[in-house]
Design a protein around this motif. Structure first.
Motif, short mmCIF file in Angstrom:
data_model
loop_
_atom_site.label_atom_id
_atom_site.label_comp_id
_atom_site.label_asym_id
_atom_site.label_seq_id
_atom_site.Cartn_x
_atom_site.Cartn_y
_atom_site.Cartn_z
N PRO A 147 -32.65 -57.03 -117.01
CA PRO A 147 -31.14 -57.32 -116.58
C PRO A 147 -31.04 -56.28 -115.31
N GLY A 148 -30.26 -56.72 -114.30
CA GLY A 148 -30.05 -56.12 -113.26
C GLY A 148 -30.92 -56.35 -112.01
N ASP A 149 -32.01 -57.13 -112.32
CA ASP A 149 -32.86 -57.34 -111.19
C ASP A 149 -32.19 -58.45 -110.48
N ARG A 150 -32.47 -58.41 -109.00
CA ARG A 150 -32.08 -59.37 -107.99
C ARG A 150 -32.90 -60.32 -107.48
N ILE A 151 -32.75 -61.53 -107.53
CA ILE A 151 -33.68 -62.60 -107.30
C ILE A 151 -33.49 -62.82 -105.86
N LEU A 152 -34.35 -62.39 -104.91
CA LEU A 152 -34.48 -62.62 -103.62
C LEU A 152 -34.79 -63.98 -103.22
N ALA A 153 -35.86 -64.48 -103.95
CA ALA A 153 -36.72 -65.94 -103.50
C ALA A 153 -37.10 -66.36 -104.80
N ILE A 154 -37.02 -67.90 -104.56
CA ILE A 154 -37.41 -68.66 -106.09
C ILE A 154 -38.43 -69.71 -105.25
N PHE A 157 -29.17 -73.19 -110.14
CA PHE A 157 -29.38 -73.66 -111.39
C PHE A 157 -30.42 -74.44 -111.21
N GLY A 158 -30.20 -75.48 -110.04
CA GLY A 158 -31.52 -76.44 -110.01
C GLY A 158 -32.61 -75.97 -109.59
N LYS A 159 -32.81 -74.68 -109.17
CA LYS A 159 -34.09 -74.16 -108.74
C LYS A 159 -34.81 -73.36 -109.74
N LEU A 160 -34.05 -72.89 -110.80
CA LEU A 160 -34.71 -72.10 -111.68
C LEU A 160 -35.13 -73.18 -113.04
N ARG A 161 -34.40 -74.17 -112.99
CA ARG A 161 -34.82 -75.12 -113.98
C ARG A 161 -35.99 -76.11 -113.30
N GLY A 162 -36.76 -77.03 -114.44
CA GLY A 162 -37.73 -77.65 -113.83
C GLY A 162 -38.57 -78.16 -114.95
N PRO A 163 -39.52 -79.11 -114.88
CA PRO A 163 -40.27 -79.72 -115.93
C PRO A 163 -41.01 -78.66 -116.50
N ARG A 164 -41.16 -78.67 -117.91
CA ARG A 164 -41.71 -77.85 -119.00
C ARG A 164 -43.21 -77.98 -118.13
N GLY A 165 -43.97 -76.67 -118.12
CA GLY A 165 -45.46 -76.62 -117.54
C GLY A 165 -45.54 -76.37 -116.36
N SER A 166 -44.13 -76.63 -115.44
CA SER A 166 -44.37 -76.21 -114.04
C SER A 166 -44.49 -74.89 -113.75
N SER A 167 -44.91 -74.35 -112.58
CA SER A 167 -45.03 -72.90 -112.57
C SER A 167 -43.80 -72.56 -111.76
N ALA A 168 -43.19 -71.15 -111.63
CA ALA A 168 -42.11 -70.57 -110.94
C ALA A 168 -42.54 -69.30 -110.38
N ARG A 169 -42.03 -69.06 -109.25
CA ARG A 169 -42.40 -67.81 -108.79
C ARG A 169 -40.97 -67.19 -108.22
N LEU A 170 -40.81 -65.73 -108.75
CA LEU A 170 -39.46 -65.14 -108.49
C LEU A 170 -39.97 -63.91 -107.70
N LEU A 171 -39.07 -63.66 -106.57
CA LEU A 171 -39.37 -62.51 -106.01
C LEU A 171 -38.23 -61.65 -106.14
N ILE A 172 -38.41 -60.62 -106.76
CA ILE A 172 -37.44 -59.46 -107.35
C ILE A 172 -37.16 -58.39 -106.65
#
Length: 561
Positions: A150-157, A173-188
C-alpha cells in the motif's frame, strides 16, 4: 428467469480505482444501465408491434430516411452511427429513466461490474494528481505475492509511463488487467527507496468480492456488508453466514447501504435464508402476463429465527430494495437508516446485431404486501436524476417528518404494521445523516482524494511501527494528532482548498476516524477498516442499540399482539 439490477462504475474491486465515500449517481455508465433491473433472457430478434404494426413501420422508415439525408447531404461530415446512438438514447429517455441503450464498445465494461472474478494483477488503486497509487494489493493476488505494498506509486506498466501522463481511470484499469497467464511489469516508486523498484508478475484470476466484510461486532453479533448482488454474491454470503454462525453469532446486522442492486435471483436467494416457510419474496407485473412472475421462499434458511437488522440508505436500490422490502413486509427484520433510492422497474436485455444492447422496461416489481417502490418519473429524466438532491434540500436526510407518503399507498405487513409504497423503502428506525460529514470543507478534501492520500502517507511513515503491533493494539493506541490534521490542511491548501480553521475544527472528529480507518485498512485489511469506522457510524450504532435493548423483537412483534 434471471433478473438483475445493472451496474454502476466498478468500486471495491481490484485493478480499479478505490471508491470515494460519496455515491456518484450520474456518471457515464449510468447511461449503460446503472440502478436498473432486468431479465436475462438473451438475444431477441426485432419484432414489429402486434398492437400497432403500421405506426411502428412508419416510424422506422421515417428515421431511416432522415438519417440517410443527413449522412448524404448535410453540410459537414457526420458520424451516422453516433447520431443514431444519440437518437436512441433520447428516445428511451421519453419512456422511463431505466430503459437504456448500451453501445457495443461499452458492453464489456458494463457487464464487468457483476462478474465474480476477472484476470489481472490484483491491486486497488487511486489516482492522486495523475499518479497511480496502490491503496491495497489483493490478498493472494500476483501483486501482493510480488511484494507490492500500500502506498506504492506505479510509474510505468509494461514499459509505458503512466505517472503524470493524464491517463483516465479506465485506461489504467485496462493496462493492469489482461489475459490470465500474461506477464506484467510494474515500475514502482516506494517511500524510503533511493531508486524505483521493478516488479514482474503473471496475471491470474482475481476474485471480485461483493461481500465487502463479514466479522463479529461482539461475542454474539455478526455484521455482513454487501456492496452489490453479483454472480458470486450468494455463495460469498453463505460462506460468511456459516463462518459467523460457527463463531457464535446469535444476531445479525446486514448492511445494504450504497448497494445499487444486481442479479435479483441472488438477492431473493439471500432473502430466502431469512424467511421461513413458503412466503412471497417479490412479484413482477408487466403488460399482459408474459412478464408476470412470483418468487417465494422455498428452502430452510440458515438464519430464519435470530434477531436481524438491515441497514439501508438513499444508495440502496433495486435488488437491495427487494430484500429490504420482503424482510420488512414479513416482519422479519428491523430496517434502520434512511429512505432507499426507489427503483422498481424491470428491464429485458436485448442483444442487437452489432453487439450493442437494449435494456427495455417490461414490468414493475412489487414487495409481498403489494408495494411498488419505484419513485415517480412523470417529470422526466432530468428531474428524476435530481431527486436525491431535492431530498436533501427538503431536509429528508436529516428529519424523518420531512418525508411524506400518499395515504392511498398505505400497506400492511404480516403483523399489521403500516408501510408505504410509491418511492423507496422507508426504514422502521430513521437515522439522520451526520451534519458534520456534510461539512463543505470535508467534502472538498474527500472529493480531491486528499484524505485517502494523506492516510497512505501516515501508513508509510509508521509502517515499521504498525508491523510490531496487533490490530487490537492499533485501535487502542493510534491517534491522529492536531499537528497531523493541520498537515493535511496545509497539503490541501497546495491543491487549492483554502485554509478554513473553523470548518477543520467542526469536522476534526470525523477526519480523525476516517484517517485512522484508512491507515488500519492499509496495515491490517478491510475488517480493520470497518472496526475503526464503526465509531463514527451512526446507523450501525443504532442497529447495535436496537439489538442490545430488544427493540427488534418489540418493534416487529408488538403489532402481532
Amino acid at each position: 428467469m434471471n433478473i438483475f439490477a445493472d451496474e454502476t462504475p466498478p468500486s471495491r474491486q481490484a485493478d480499479v480505482p478505490a471508491r470515494s465515500w460519496w455515491v456518484r449517481w450520474r456518471q457515464p455508465l449510468l447511461l449503460a444501465g446503472a440502478l436498473t433491473c432486468g431479465v436475462l433472457i438473451g438475444a431477441n430478434p426485432f419484432r414489429p408491434s402486434d398492437q400497432n404494426p403500421d405506426a411502428t413501420a412508419r416510424g422506422y422508415l421515417k428515421f431511416k430516411e432522415i438519417l440517410s439525408y443527413v449522412d448524404r447531404d448535410y453540410v459537414d461530415t457526420v458520424n451516422a452511427e453516433e447520431l443514431s446512438d444519440y437518437a436512441i438514447q433520447r428516445l428511451l429517455e421519453k419512456l422511463d429513466p431505466h430503459s437504456v441503450y448500451i453501445p457495443a464498445r461499452e458492453q464489456q465494461q458494463a457487464a464487468a461490474f457483476l462478474q465474480s472474478d476477472y484476470d489481472g494483477v490484483g491491486v486497488e488503486f487511486n489516482l492522486f494528481r495523475d499518479t497511480v497509487t496502490v491503496v491495497s494489493p489483493l490478498s493472494g493476488g500476483p501483486a501482493e505475492q510480488a511484494g507490492v505494498l500500500p502506498g506504492d506509486r506505479i510509474l510505468a506498466i509494461d514499459g509505458q509511463n503512466v505517472s503524470g501522463a493524464h491517463f483516465t481511470n479506465d485506461q489504467i484499469f485496462g493496462k493492469l488487467r489482461g489475459p490470465r497467464g500474461s506477464s506484467a511489469r510494474l515500475l514502482i516508486w516506494r517511500r524510503g527507496q533511493a531508486r524505483p523498484l521493478s516488479f514482474s508478475m503473471t496475471r491470474n484470476r482475481i476474485p471480485n468480492a461483493s461481500v465487502d466484510v463479514a466479522y463479529m461486532l461482539d461475542s454474539q453479533t455478526g455484521y455482513i456488508k454487501i456492496s452489490r448482488f453479483a454472480a458470486g454474491t450468494f455463495d460469498e454470503f453463505k460462506e460468511a453466514l456459516g463462518r459467523l454462525s460457527r463463531g457464535g453469532m446469535q444476531q445479525l446486522v446486514l448492511d445494504l447501504r450504497g448497494n445499487p442492486g444486481g442479479y435479483l435471483d441472488r438477492a431473493t436467494k439471500l432473502a430466502d435464508e431469512f424467511i421461513g416457510g413458503t412466503r412471497k419474496i417479490v412479484y413482477t407485473d408487466g403488460k399482459g402476463d408474459q412478464y408476470d412472475s412470483q418468487t417465494f421462499s422455498r428452502v430452510a434458511g440458515e438464519f430464519e429465527e435470530g434477531p436481524l437488522v438491515v441497514l439501508v440508505d438513499e444508495g440502496s436500490a433495486s435488488a437491495s430494495e427487494v430484500v429490504a422490502g420482503a424482510l420488512q413486509d414479513h416482519d422479519r427484520a428491523l430496517l434502520v437508516g434512511r429512505r432507499t433510492f426507489g427503483k422498481g422497474l424491470v428491464q429485458q436485455p436485448i442483444t442487437l446485431n452489432d453487439g450493442s444492447e437494449l435494456r427495455l422496461t417490461i414490468a414493475r416489481y412489487h414487495t409481498p404486501s403489494g408495494r411498488c417502490i419505484q419513485k415517480s418519473y412523470r417529470n422526466g429524466v432530468a428531474s428524476y436524476d435530481k431527486d436525491l438532491q431535492e431530498r436533501y434540500k427538503r431536509g429528508e436526510a436529516f428529519h424523518a417528518d420531512s418525508i411524506h407518503f400518499a395515504e392511498n399507498l398505505r400497506f400492511r405487513t404480516d403483523h399489521g404494521r403500516t408501510v408505504y409504497g410509491g418511492g423507496g423503502i422507508m426504514p422502521d428506525v430513521f437515522v439522520p445523516r451526520d451534519t458534520l460529514a456534510q461539512n463543505r470543507y470535508l467534502t472538498r478534501l474527500q472529493g480531491l482524494n486528499l484524505v485517502r492520500e494523506f492516510a497512505l502517507q501516515l501508513y508509510q511513515q509508521h509502517r515499521e511501527e504498525l508491523q510490531e503491533i496487533t490490530q487490537e493494539q492499533f485501535q487502542r493506541v493510534f491517534q491522529v494528532s492536531d499537528a497531523q490534521l493541520q498537515a493535511l490542511a496545509n497539503r490541501a491548501a497546495q491543491d487549492g482548498v483554502a485554509q478554513d480553521p473553523p470548518s477543520l475544527r467542526r469536522c476534526a472528529a470525523v477526519l480523525r476516524t476516517q484517517l485512522k480507518a484508512h491507515v488500519a485498512r492499509s496495515a491490517y485489511g478491510k475488517e480493520a477498516f470497518y472496526a475503526v469506522w464503526r465509531e463514527q457510524d451512526a446507523e450501525l450504532q443504532q442497529a447495535i442499540k436496537a439489538l442490545q435493548d430488544g427493540s427488534t423483537k418489540l418493534a416487529l412483534g408488538e403489532a402481532a399482539k
